[in-house]
Design an enzyme around this catalytic site. Structure first.
Site: not given
Length: 893
Positions: A336, A623, A627
Site C-alpha cells: 500500500d 495499514d 487492506d
C-alpha cells in the site's frame, strides 16, 4: 437478516430518487417505522461469524501428515515392543502435544480482525426521526434514517449525502487516499467509480474532518463497504505457506521411504532369513521409527521461534510462526502507498514566493507574506502538548510555519482574527481578516490556484507591489502545472490591506488581491523506502504499489521510489480499468504493471491472487481497513504497527513496529537465513537417520545385531536434537541477499541437498559398519557375548560421535568448514560438548552402561571409534572440494 438491503448504486441517483428508493423523506422516519425496519434489516453491526472452540483448534493441529506418521509409528512401537516401545511412544507423543499446544496459542492470537472491525463503530448518531433530531445508538440505525454529520464525527453507516457545507471526510482507512475528500453534491458520479470518487457518499467508519452534512442511510451492517470487507475477511482463503508446503512434501517423501524400508526389511527378514513374522515386524517398525526425525516438528518450531525473537529486536512482530520463513521466499512485495511507502502526513515540499521556486528547507523568513497567509487562513488547533489538530492539509501549513520560526499562536496575539469567510467547496477559497497594530486590517486568502488567480490584480516581489501582467499569470500557471505533474497539491496565497472590516461577501473580501505565492504539498515517501526498494530489486524481489489514491500521485511517488522508471510510458493501471477485465483477461496483462491506483479492496485481492496464480510468493503490506482482505489472502500479510488499524494488524502475519518499509527487507534477510538453517537441520537429521536405517538394514542382511532400540532413541534425542537446534541459529552465509528468491516451487531438497543427504548418510553407514566389523575382527575379549557387546558399544559410540562431528560439515552445503567458520555460532559451541557428555554418560558411567546394554571400551577401541568418526569430516571435505572444483556450488544458487 430477514430482508435484503438494497444493492442500488445510490451515488448515481439524484437526492429525490434516493429518498424515493428508500421510502423516506428529509424529515426522517417515524419511530414506529424505524422499529419495523430494525426488525427487518437487523442491527447495524458486523456478524461475528462462527467461533471455533479450543478443542477443535487443538484437533486441527494433528491433521499434518508428519504428525500423523509420528503418531502411527508411536502406536506400532507400543504394539510390537511392549514397554520398551512405550518409552519411544511417550517421547514422540510429548513432542507432538507440545507442538500442537503452541500452534493453538498462535492461532488464538490471530483472530482479532473481525472483532476489531466491530469495535470501530461509532456508538452514538444524531438522527432526524418524527421530524426531530435525537441521539440514538448507531447499532439501531436503519436504511432511510436521516443522519447529521459535523467535524469530529465518525460516519455511523453508509449514506448518500443530501447536504454538504464545506464537508471533508477522511477515508484513508477505506481507500488509502491520504487527503480528506471534499464532498460535492453537484458532481455526476459514474456507475464504475471507485469509493474514493463517490464524492456524494459517506462511508461507515470514515472520519469527518471539516464542515457539516446531512445524509440518508443507504446500507447498514454487513451491507456497508466495511461489512463487505468483513465478509471478505471471513471467507478469504488461507494460503499455505511455502514452509507448510515444503514440510508436507517432506512428509510424503518420508512416508514412501518408511513404507518401502519397512516392507523390504520385513520381506528379507521373514522370507530370506527365515525369521518369525512377529520379529520381522518388530525390526521393520524399529527401522520405521529410526527413519522418522521425531524432533523435526519441534526443531522447526524452535528455529522459527528464535527467528521471531530476532525479528522482534529489529521491529518486526511475527504473529504466525511460518511467516518468518515465508519472508525468505517472497518474490513480490505488494505494498500500500499511504502510511507504508509514504509518511501518511501531508508535508510542504515546494514554495514559490518572490519569483523563486524553493524547497521547503530553504530559508523563508517569518515576515514572508506567503508564510503568514498559510498560517492565518487556517483553522488548525494546537493542543496544550503542541499536537496539531485539524485538516491534514492545514496542519501541514502550520507545521511548516513552526519549522520556519513562525508560531501562529504568537502571531494571533498581535494580529487577532476578527472575521472570516470559511472554506467553501464551490468557490474553493478561505479568507480570514486580522487587525494590525496600525489600525488597518490584513486579509489573508488561500485556495485553489485556478479560482484565486481570477481575483488577483497585483503581485508582490521582494516587498515591492505592482500590477500583475498576463506574463506573470502565465508564469504562475506554468509553475502550478509543473508542481501538479509532480503530484503536489498546490494552494495559492494572496492578500490585501483594508482600512476597515469589509462586508463578509466573497465579491468584496476576495477581490482586488495581491499574489504572494504558491505552496506545493504531498504525503512524502519515507526517507528509507527508496533504498529498501533498491535492495529488494537486487534480491530479485519485485516491489508493487497498490493504492486507492489518485493515479498521478501514485505514479509520482512510485517514480521517486524507483518502483517504476521515469521513461514516459504508462505504468499505472486503475481500478476502473480493472473492472472492465475478467480474471482471465487480467491474468494476461497484469505483469506489465507495478502500480495500481484508485483500487478497491476487491481489486487488491484480485491483484494478489493474479501473482499467486503465476506461482509467486506474495507479501502484501498495508495499514487500512481496506487492506485487510488482501493481507489475509497474501502468502504473508504485513501490517503497520503505528499507523495501522487494528483490523489490518489482526489480518496480518507480521506487524512492523516502526512502520518502516526498510524493515521488511531486514525481515526478508532473516527469513532467508531461517530457511537455510531449517534446511541445514533437515540435512543433518535426515542424513543421520538415513545412517541409522542403513546401518540396521545392512546389518540385518549380514546377520549382525548392531544397534538396539534404546540406542537409536538416545541418539535421536541427544546427538540429533541438540546440534539440529544449534544449526537452526547459524549466522547467515555471505551473499544471502544477492540470490534470487526461492519461490513457491522450491523445497528443502533444492540446491543439491538431496544428493548431499544421500552420500553423507552412506558415509556414516560405512564408517559405523566398518568400526563394528573391525571390532569383530580384532576383539579385546575371547568370549562371544563380550565380543559382540564391545562391537555393539563401538558401533553405538561411533554413530553418536560421528553425528556430532558431522554437524560441522552441515554448516554449509558446499563451503569448507574452515571457510564458513567452525565456532561463530555460540549456541552450536555449547550444544556439541553437552551432547558429547550425554553420549559418554551412557558408556563410561557405571549403571548407565548396564541400562543401555553397553560395555567399557579399551584405549585401542576408543581410538578406532575416534578415527572412524573423524574420517567423516575428512571425507566430506574432500567431496566438497571436488564439488567446488566442478562448479556445483555456483549451479546450486
Amino acid at each position: 437478516m430477514s430482508k435484503e438491503q438494497s444493492k442500488t448504486l445510490f451515488y448515481t441517483q439524484t437526492k429525490d430518487e434516493v429518498l424515493k428508493e428508500l421510502e423516506t423523506s428529509k424529515e426522517g422516519l417515524s419511530t414506529a417505522e424505524a422499529k419495523q425496519r430494525l426488525t427487518a434489516y437487523g442491527r447495524n453491526e458486523l456478524d461475528e461469524g462462527e467461533k471455533r472452540g479450543l478443542l477443535a483448534k487443538f484437533i486441527d493441529q494433528f491433521k499434518d501428515l508428519m504428525i500423523i506418521i509420528l503418531l502411527v509409528a508411536a502406536a506400532l512401537s507400543v504394539i510390537t515392543e511392549g514397554m520398551e516401545g512405550l518409552t519411544d511412544a511417550l517421547i514422540i507423543l510429548a513432542v507432538v502435544v507440545l507442538n500442537a499446544a503452541f500452534g493453538v496459542y498462535q492461532e488464538g492470537q490471530a483472530e482479532a480482525a473481525i472483532e476489531a472491525l466491530k469495535n470501530m463503530s461509532s456508538p452514538i448518531a444524531r438522527v432526524r426521526r418524527d421530524g426531530h433530531v435525537i441521539e440514538v445508538d448507531s447499532k439501531d440505525l436503519v436504511p432511510g434514517d436521516i443522519v447529521m454529520l459535523e467535524a469530529g464525527d465518525v460516519v455511523p453507516a453508509d449514506m448518500r449525502l443530501l447536504e454538504a457545507a464545506s464537508l471533508k471526510i477522511e477515508e484513508a482507512a477505506l481507500t488509502g487516499e491520504s487527503v480528506p475528500v471534499e464532498k460535492d453534491l453537484t458532481v455526476d458520479v459514474a456507475a464504475d467509480a471507485g469509493i474514493g470518487d463517490r464524492v456524494n457518499m459517506a462511508y461507515q467508519n470514515s472520519n469527518v474532518t471539516y464542515g457539516r452534512g446531512v445524509g440518508v442511510i443507504t446500507n447498514t451492517g454487513m451491507y456497508t463497504e466495511v461489512g463487505k470487507i468483513a465478509d471478505m475477511l471471513a471467507n478469504a482463503d488461507e494460503t499455505d505457506t511455502p514452509l507448510k508446503q515444503n514440510l508436507n512434501q517432506l512428509s510424503k517423501v518420508l512416508t514412501y521411504l518408511v513404507v518401502a524400508i519397512a516392507l523390504v526389511t520385513f520381506i528379507v527378514g521373514v522370507f530370506v532369513r527365515g525369521e518369525e513374522p512377529l520379529k520381522g515386524l518388530m525390526v521393520a517398525v524399529a527401522l520405521a521409527v529410526a527413519a522418522i526425525p521425531e524432533g523435526l516438528p519441534a526443531i522447526v518450531t524452535i528455529v522459527l521461534s528464535m527467528g521471531t525473537t530476532t525479528l522482534a529486536k529489529r521491529n518486526s512482530i511475527v504473529r504466525k510462526l511460518p511467516a518468518v520463513e515465508t519472508l525468505g521466499s517472497t518474490e513480490i512485495i505488494a505494498s500500500d502507498k499511504t502510511g507504508t511507502l509514504t509518511m501518511n502526513q501531508m508535508t510542504v515540499e515546494k514554495v514559490y514566493t518572490n519569483g523563486q521556486l524553493q524547497s521547503s528547507a530553504s530559508d523563508i523568513t517569518a515576515d514572508n507574506n506567503t508564510l503568514r497567509i498559510m498560517n492565518f487562513a487556517n483553522d488548525t488547533k494546537v493542543d496544550p502538548n503542541g499536537k496539531l489538530i485539524g485538516d491534514p492539509t492545514e496542519t501541514a501549513l502550520v507545521q511548516f510555519g513552526f519549522d520556519h520560526s513562525f508560531d501562529v499562536r504568537d502571531a494571533l496575539q498581535t494580529e487577532p482574527r476578527v472575521a472570516e469567510l470559511p472554506f467553501d467547496s464551490d468557490r474553493k477559497l478561505m479568507s480570514t481578516i486580522h487587525k494590525q497594530a496600525d489600525g488597518r486590517y490584513f486579509v489573508a486568502v488561500k485556495g485553489a490556484p485556478d479560482q484565486l488567480l481570477k481575483r488577483v490584480t497585483k503581485i508582490e516581489e521582494n516587498g515591492n507591489i505592482r500590477s500583475i501582467t498576463e506574463a506573470d499569470k502565465q508564469t504562475i500557471l506554468a509553475i502550478n502545472k509543473d508542481l501538479a505533474k509532480q503530484a503536489l497539491r498546490v494552494l495559492m496565497m494572496a492578500y490585501k490591506y483594508v482600512s476597515e472590516v469589509p462586508t463578509l461577501e466573497t465579491e468584496i473580501v476576495e477581490a482586488d488581491l495581491i499574489f504572494s505565492g504558491l505552496v506545493g504539498m504531498i504525503d512524502p515517501e519515507r526517507p528509507e523506502a527508496a533504498d529498501a526498494v533498491k535492495v529488494a530489486k537486487e534480491a530479485g524481489i519485485r516491489p508493487i504499489m497498490i493504492t486507492g489514491d489518485h493515479q498521478d500521485t501514485a505514479e509520482a511517488i512510485a517514480k521517486r521510489l524507483g518502483i517504476i522508471e521515469d521513461d514516459g510510458e504508462d505504468h499505472v493501471f486503475t481500478g476502473a480499468e480493472l473492472n472492465e477485465l475478467s480474471d482471465e483477461e487480467f491474468q494476461k496483462v497484469f505483469k506489465q504493471y507495478s502500480v495500481y491506483a484508485r483500487v478497491s479492496p476487491e481489486h487488491k485481492v484480485r491483484i494478489v491472487k493474479a501473482w499467486q496464480n503465476e506461482g509467486k510468493v506474495v507479501a502484501m503490506t498495508g495499514d487500512g481497513v481496506n487492506d485487510a482482505p488482501s493481507l489475509k489472502t497474501a502468502d504473508i500479510g504485513i501490517g503497520m504497527g503505528i499507523t495501522g488499524t487494528e483490523v489490518s494488524k489482526g489480518a496480518s502475519d507480521m506487524v512492523l513496529a516502526d512502520d518502516n518499509f526498510a524493515t521488511i527487507i531486514v525481515a526478508v534477510e532473516e527469513g532467508r537465513k531461517v530457511f537455510s538453517n531449517i534446511q541445514k537441520s533437515i540435512q543433518y537429521l535426515l542424513s543421520a537417520n538415513m545412517a541409522e536405517v542403513f546401518t540396521i538394514f545392512f546389518a540385518t542382511l549380514f546377520g549382525w545385531d548392531v544397534l538396539e532400540p534404546v540406542h537409536l532413541l538416545w541418539i535421536n534425542l541427544v546427538t540429533d536434537t541438540l546440534p539440529a537446534i544449534a544449526l537452526g541459529v547459524e549466522p547467515a552465509e555471505p551473499g544471502v541477499m544477492t540470490h534470487k528468491p526461492r519461490g513457491r516451487k522450491s523445497s528443502f531438497f533444492d540446491g543439491g541437498v538431496m544428493g548431499v543427504i544421500i552420500y553423507q548418510g552412506i558415509f556414516q553407514t560405512l564408517l559405523v559398519l566398518g568400526v563394528y566389523g573391525w571390532a569383530l575382527l580384532y576383539p579385546e575379549h575371547t568370549e562371544t557375548h563380550m565380543m559382540h557387546e564391545d562391537a555393539l558399544t563401538m558401533a553405538f559410540a561411533t554413530l553418536g560421535l560421528i553425528q556430532l562431528i558431522h554437524a560441522f560439515n552441515v554448516k554449509s552445503v558446499y563451503q569448507s568448514i574452515f571457510t564458513v567458520g567452525a565456532f561463530k555460532n555460540k549456541t552450536f559451541n555449547w550444544s556439541i560438548p553437552v551432547a558429547f557428555i550425554l553420549l559418554m554418560l551412557t558408556i563410561v558411567v557405571p549403571g548407565f552402561n548396564t541400562l543401555f546394554h553397553v560395555s567399557h571400551l579399551s584405549v585401542t577401541q576408543w581410538g578406532a571409534v575416534i578415527i572412524g568418526s573423524l574420517l567423516m569430516l575428512v571425507l566430506v571435505e574432500v567431496v566438497k572440494a571436488v564439488q567446488r572444483a566442478l562448479g556445483q556450488d555456483e549451479k546450486a544458487i
